[in-house]
Scaffold this motif. Structure first.
Motif, PDB file in Angstrom:
ATOM      1  N   GLN A   3       0.840  -1.196   0.000  1.00 11.67           N
ATOM      2  CA  GLN A   3       0.000   0.000   0.000  1.00 11.67           C
ATOM      3  C   GLN A   3       0.868   1.237   0.000  1.00 11.67           C
ATOM      4  OE1 GLN A   3      -2.730  -0.591   3.394  1.00 11.67           O
ATOM      5  NE2 GLN A   3      -4.349  -0.792   1.866  1.00 11.67           N
ATOM      6  N   LEU A   4       0.488   2.203  -0.820  1.00  7.45           N
ATOM      7  CA  LEU A   4       1.145   3.498  -0.866  1.00  7.45           C
ATOM      8  C   LEU A   4       0.074   4.542  -0.555  1.00  7.45           C
ATOM      9  CD1 LEU A   4       2.768   1.552  -2.856  1.00  7.45           C
ATOM     10  CD2 LEU A   4       3.661   3.653  -3.856  1.00  7.45           C
ATOM     11  N   VAL A   5       0.271   5.264   0.514  1.00  8.93           N
ATOM     12  CA  VAL A   5      -0.728   6.242   0.946  1.00  8.93           C
ATOM     13  C   VAL A   5      -0.098   7.623   0.943  1.00  8.93           C
ATOM     14  CG1 VAL A   5      -2.299   6.935   2.776  1.00  8.93           C
ATOM     15  CG2 VAL A   5      -1.885   4.501   2.347  1.00  8.93           C
ATOM     16  N   GLU A   6      -0.614   8.463   0.053  1.00  7.84           N
ATOM     17  CA  GLU A   6      -0.079   9.814  -0.080  1.00  7.84           C
ATOM     18  C   GLU A   6      -0.866  10.810   0.769  1.00  7.84           C
ATOM     19  OE1 GLU A   6       0.073   8.470  -4.616  1.00  7.84           O
ATOM     20  OE2 GLU A   6      -1.376   8.256  -2.970  1.00  7.84           O
ATOM     21  N   SER A   7      -0.209  11.907   1.096  1.00  5.61           N
ATOM     22  CA  SER A   7      -0.861  13.020   1.785  1.00  5.61           C
ATOM     23  C   SER A   7      -0.126  14.302   1.416  1.00  5.61           C
ATOM     24  CB  SER A   7      -0.854  12.811   3.299  1.00  5.61           C
ATOM     25  OG  SER A   7       0.468  12.734   3.782  1.00  5.61           O
ATOM     26  N   GLY A   8      -0.778  15.425   1.705  1.00  4.36           N
ATOM     27  CA  GLY A   8      -0.125  16.716   1.510  1.00  4.36           C
ATOM     28  C   GLY A   8      -0.598  17.507   0.311  1.00  4.36           C
ATOM     29  N   GLY A   9      -1.511  16.974  -0.468  1.00  7.28           N
ATOM     30  CA  GLY A   9      -2.025  17.740  -1.597  1.00  7.28           C
ATOM     31  C   GLY A   9      -2.948  18.854  -1.143  1.00  7.28           C
ATOM     32  N   GLY A  10      -3.398  19.654  -2.082  1.00 10.31           N
ATOM     33  CA  GLY A  10      -4.328  20.729  -1.750  1.00 10.31           C
ATOM     34  C   GLY A  10      -4.242  21.882  -2.715  1.00 10.31           C
ATOM     35  N   SER A  21       3.767  13.613   0.882  1.00 10.76           N
ATOM     36  CA  SER A  21       4.364  12.474   1.574  1.00 10.76           C
ATOM     37  C   SER A  21       3.703  11.198   1.076  1.00 10.76           C
ATOM     38  CB  SER A  21       4.163  12.591   3.083  1.00 10.76           C
ATOM     39  OG  SER A  21       4.754  13.760   3.593  1.00 10.76           O
ATOM     40  N   CYS A  22       4.449  10.122   1.114  1.00 10.66           N
ATOM     41  CA  CYS A  22       3.924   8.822   0.693  1.00 10.66           C
ATOM     42  C   CYS A  22       4.481   7.766   1.644  1.00 10.66           C
ATOM     43  CB  CYS A  22       4.324   8.530  -0.737  1.00 10.66           C
ATOM     44  SG  CYS A  22       3.880   6.881  -1.330  1.00 10.66           S
ATOM     45  N   VAL A  23       3.588   7.151   2.405  1.00  8.66           N
ATOM     46  CA  VAL A  23       3.980   6.101   3.340  1.00  8.66           C
ATOM     47  C   VAL A  23       3.718   4.748   2.681  1.00  8.66           C
ATOM     48  CG1 VAL A  23       3.598   5.082   5.596  1.00  8.66           C
ATOM     49  CG2 VAL A  23       3.459   7.570   5.309  1.00  8.66           C
ATOM     50  N   VAL A  24       4.695   3.885   2.747  1.00 10.17           N
ATOM     51  CA  VAL A  24       4.625   2.584   2.072  1.00 10.17           C
ATOM     52  C   VAL A  24       4.584   1.466   3.100  1.00 10.17           C
ATOM     53  CG1 VAL A  24       5.719   1.048   0.404  1.00 10.17           C
ATOM     54  CG2 VAL A  24       5.919   3.542   0.138  1.00 10.17           C
ATOM     55  N   THR A  25       3.670   0.542   2.921  1.00 11.36           N
ATOM     56  CA  THR A  25       3.612  -0.648   3.759  1.00 11.36           C
ATOM     57  C   THR A  25       3.548  -1.890   2.878  1.00 11.36           C
ATOM     58  OG1 THR A  25       1.195  -0.500   3.887  1.00 11.36           O
ATOM     59  CG2 THR A  25       2.458   0.556   5.642  1.00 11.36           C
ATOM     60  N   GLY A  26       3.998  -3.022   3.446  1.00  5.07           N
ATOM     61  CA  GLY A  26       3.929  -4.279   2.716  1.00  5.07           C
ATOM     62  C   GLY A  26       4.943  -4.429   1.610  1.00  5.07           C
ATOM     63  N   ASN A  77       9.684   4.582   6.245  1.00  3.78           N
ATOM     64  CA  ASN A  77       9.053   4.041   5.028  1.00  3.78           C
ATOM     65  C   ASN A  77       8.309   5.129   4.254  1.00  3.78           C
ATOM     66  OD1 ASN A  77      10.016   1.558   5.796  1.00  3.78           O
ATOM     67  ND2 ASN A  77       8.060   0.506   5.613  1.00  3.78           N
ATOM     68  N   THR A  78       8.913   6.282   4.173  1.00  2.00           N
ATOM     69  CA  THR A  78       8.236   7.440   3.589  1.00  2.00           C
ATOM     70  C   THR A  78       9.116   8.112   2.546  1.00  2.00           C
ATOM     71  OG1 THR A  78       7.037   7.807   5.659  1.00  2.00           O
ATOM     72  CG2 THR A  78       7.107   9.633   4.108  1.00  2.00           C
ATOM     73  N   VAL A  79       8.479   8.517   1.456  1.00  3.39           N
ATOM     74  CA  VAL A  79       9.138   9.312   0.433  1.00  3.39           C
ATOM     75  C   VAL A  79       8.400  10.648   0.338  1.00  3.39           C
ATOM     76  CG1 VAL A  79       7.769   8.305  -1.448  1.00  3.39           C
ATOM     77  CG2 VAL A  79       9.981   9.357  -1.950  1.00  3.39           C
ATOM     78  N   THR A  91      -0.610  22.087 -11.703  1.00  2.14           N
ATOM     79  CA  THR A  91      -1.869  21.496 -11.264  1.00  2.14           C
ATOM     80  C   THR A  91      -2.044  20.115 -11.884  1.00  2.14           C
ATOM     81  OG1 THR A  91      -2.950  23.636 -10.934  1.00  2.14           O
ATOM     82  CG2 THR A  91      -4.372  21.737 -11.347  1.00  2.14           C
ATOM     83  N   ALA A  92      -2.245  19.122 -11.019  1.00  6.37           N
ATOM     84  CA  ALA A  92      -2.332  17.741 -11.483  1.00  6.37           C
ATOM     85  C   ALA A  92      -2.637  16.835 -10.298  1.00  6.37           C
ATOM     86  CB  ALA A  92      -1.018  17.308 -12.138  1.00  6.37           C
ATOM     87  N   VAL A  93      -2.929  15.584 -10.620  1.00  4.88           N
ATOM     88  CA  VAL A  93      -2.942  14.536  -9.606  1.00  4.88           C
ATOM     89  C   VAL A  93      -1.524  13.972  -9.543  1.00  4.88           C
ATOM     90  CG1 VAL A  93      -3.855  12.300  -8.932  1.00  4.88           C
ATOM     91  CG2 VAL A  93      -5.363  14.002  -9.991  1.00  4.88           C
ATOM     92  N   TYR A  94      -0.976  13.900  -8.350  1.00  3.41           N
ATOM     93  CA  TYR A  94       0.397  13.438  -8.169  1.00  3.41           C
ATOM     94  C   TYR A  94       0.391  12.035  -7.590  1.00  3.41           C
ATOM     95  CZ  TYR A  94       2.356  17.977  -9.291  1.00  3.41           C
ATOM     96  OH  TYR A  94       2.749  19.120  -9.950  1.00  3.41           O
ATOM     97  N   TYR A  95       1.077  11.123  -8.256  1.00  5.56           N
ATOM     98  CA  TYR A  95       1.101   9.722  -7.868  1.00  5.56           C
ATOM     99  C   TYR A  95       2.457   9.307  -7.312  1.00  5.56           C
ATOM    100  CZ  TYR A  95      -3.152   9.364 -10.673  1.00  5.56           C
ATOM    101  OH  TYR A  95      -4.406   9.547 -11.190  1.00  5.56           O
ATOM    102  N   CYS A  96       2.418   8.653  -6.171  1.00  4.37           N
ATOM    103  CA  CYS A  96       3.600   8.020  -5.622  1.00  4.37           C
ATOM    104  C   CYS A  96       3.740   6.638  -6.261  1.00  4.37           C
ATOM    105  CB  CYS A  96       3.438   7.907  -4.113  1.00  4.37           C
ATOM    106  SG  CYS A  96       4.754   7.039  -3.260  1.00  4.37           S
TER     107      CYS A  96
END
Length: 124
Positions: A3-10, A21-26, A77-79, A91-96
């Motif tokens: 799982q990659l869970v991003e945060s910080g957009g807006g 930020s992108c936290v990675v698990t598994g 575990n964060t990028v 302006t865009a959707v940013y993907y980890c």
């Protein structure tokens, strides 16, 4: 399950800054290259930045001109993607994205795992 869970957009004004930020698990995060891509409305997804497993090597999209910085904290575990001097065209959707390789960059096929993508909107 990876799982990659991003945060910080807006929403931010032109010239402002955001940090994603992108936290990675598994996933063996500390052994893997990580990257960021973005997709603007009506456009193809494009490469933004990537960082090797050890942070010794970084890659950036040609359009950035030193405005963005990718970094990682293997203990967390964060990028991260620090974005400065933002422009409306950012302006865009940013993907980890996570790779199974220690070093990877564009194209998308170099990456195996993807986050959902936070929206970044830069107003003029």
């Amino acid at each position: 399950q990876v799982q990659l869970v991003e945060s910080g957009g807006g929403l931010v004004q032109a010239g402002g800054s955001l940090r994603l930020s992108c936290v990675v698990t598994g996933h063996a995060f500390s052994d893997a290259a990580m990257g960021w891509f973005r997709q603007a409305p009506g456009k193809e997804r494009e490469f933004v930045a990537a960082i090797s497993w050890s942070s010794s090597t970084t890659f950036y999209g040609d359009f950035l001109k030193d405005r963005f910085t990718i970094s990682r904290d293997n203990a967390k575990n964060t990028v991260y993607l620090q974005m400065n001097s933002l422009k409306p065209e950012d302006t865009a959707v940013y993907y980890c994205a996570g790779s199974s390789s220690a070093v990877a960059a564009s194209p998308e096929s170099a990456f195996d795992y993807w986050g959902q993508g936070p929206q970044v909107t830069v107003s003029s």
